[in-house]
Design an enzyme around this catalytic site. Sequence first.
Site, PDB file in Angstrom:
ATOM      1  N   TYR A   1      42.414  34.659  39.979  1.00  0.00           N
ATOM      2  CA  TYR A   1      41.294  35.601  39.949  1.00  0.00           C
ATOM      3  C   TYR A   1      40.328  35.259  41.068  1.00  0.00           C
ATOM      4  O   TYR A   1      39.943  34.098  41.240  1.00  0.00           O
ATOM      5  CB  TYR A   1      40.553  35.524  38.603  1.00  0.00           C
ATOM      6  CG  TYR A   1      39.316  36.399  38.586  1.00  0.00           C
ATOM      7  CD1 TYR A   1      39.388  37.700  38.114  1.00  0.00           C
ATOM      8  CD2 TYR A   1      38.096  35.945  39.092  1.00  0.00           C
ATOM      9  CE1 TYR A   1      38.278  38.527  38.140  1.00  0.00           C
ATOM     10  CE2 TYR A   1      36.984  36.763  39.126  1.00  0.00           C
ATOM     11  CZ  TYR A   1      37.073  38.054  38.646  1.00  0.00           C
ATOM     12  OH  TYR A   1      35.983  38.870  38.680  1.00  0.00           O
TER      13      TYR A   1
ATOM     14  N   GLU B   1      36.661  42.799  43.862  1.00  0.00           N
ATOM     15  CA  GLU B   1      37.439  41.937  42.955  1.00  0.00           C
ATOM     16  C   GLU B   1      38.931  42.083  43.215  1.00  0.00           C
ATOM     17  O   GLU B   1      39.427  43.187  43.401  1.00  0.00           O
ATOM     18  CB  GLU B   1      37.125  42.328  41.504  1.00  0.00           C
ATOM     19  CG  GLU B   1      37.801  41.443  40.474  1.00  0.00           C
ATOM     20  CD  GLU B   1      37.594  41.964  39.053  1.00  0.00           C
ATOM     21  OE1 GLU B   1      36.824  41.362  38.300  1.00  0.00           O
ATOM     22  OE2 GLU B   1      38.216  42.987  38.703  1.00  0.00           O
TER      23      GLU B   1
END
Length: 385
Positions: free
Chosen positions: A109, A197
């Site tokens: 992530y 993101e």
Amino acid sequence: MKLLEYEGKDIFARYGIPLQKRSGIIRIGDSTDKLVLDGAGPWVVKAQVLAGGRGKAGGVKLGKTPSEVRELAGKMLGMKMVTHQTGGKALTVEEVLVDEACDIAREIYISVVLDRKGCCPAIIASAEGGMSIEELARSNPEKIIRLPVDVEAGLLDFQARQLAFDLAIPQKNFREFTAFARQLAQVFIKEDASLVEVNPLVLTGDGRLIALDSKIVTDDNALFRHKEQAAKPDHEASEIEREAKEIGINYIGLDGDIGCMVNGAGLAMATLDTVKMAGGDAANFLDVGGGANVEQITKAFQIILKDPKVKAILVNIFGGIMKCDNIARGVVEASGKVKINVPLVVRLEGTNVKEGRAILAKSGIKIEQAGSLWEAAQKAVKAAR
Ligand code: ADP
Ligand code: MG
């Protein structure tokens, strides 16, 4: 503005961020024959909606053959999707992206967010990709890496290397990763984003590093610097919001039934709060702008009344540069042009307020006047019931 995955990936491509090969995009109404699938497959069929968590909601499917991919894409188009990020609402899948599938060895992530306290962008990363970062923040906050980014210098070399070590990036992908991380920070800075993101960033079985998903939110206030982006449709905006934008009215639709017309964003926010405190819910945020003239007021009434939920309208205008008597004339004239078929509550304050109130009172229009915002909110809530 929130961007769809493929729009975000188009931006990534400009910054040299490694992506999986794209096979195509199809839109609702298109024939699935439009999809040209070269390569040996398999492919991933992905619903393009403005929410994450598509994987678990059936919005990410693997197709092994071209015919299977077309069938999956056909079924996905028009599908209603509810994910943990849609807040209970169902989003309609209007576009589908088909990318080549890859063999995932590890999911990471990584994102760039705005750190308001630190007054700078910050990288948030975790070696535990794939899962929801919100959940990880709750269960294992120590597994989340945070790194400030200098807006002028970008992510510095030593920071990128530190990040690579912390994420246990293999030697082979080390340079590739540090270049990627620095470019990701550049996307955030140069594109005036409030969020960038990549979840997941993957290491593949054959040793590649790939941004498999993208989520970008850009700052609307900086759209003037990004003409290309500004020309694109805002997928999140409703029909009414798009119309309002075209005529230069700052409008955001909400869930309640009290239409609000206010001048100034701060006063509009305060009006929404006051309506809430009075036990009601606003149907919209609407800022008619500084020059609340007849034309703007007329347009604002038209926009507010397009929402069938509206059961009463609350006008809260402060006469600063615009004097209250002019505003009152504007309201009277506008109500002659637009059929206002719901109760109307008006609160005026500021320069020439007495004259303004007298004009409204003498106009013969059914207007409930209020001397204060609190009184106006209570009257509007009552009227809506
Ligand atoms: P969302 O975040 O909305 O769930 P993602 O794009 O992150 O959607 O996809 C969910 C999961 O599907 C990923 O974590 C990954 O495991 C898998 N996936 C997505 N794209 C691909 C791809 N091109 N090849 C292989 N697997 C993929
Ligand atoms: Mg994702």
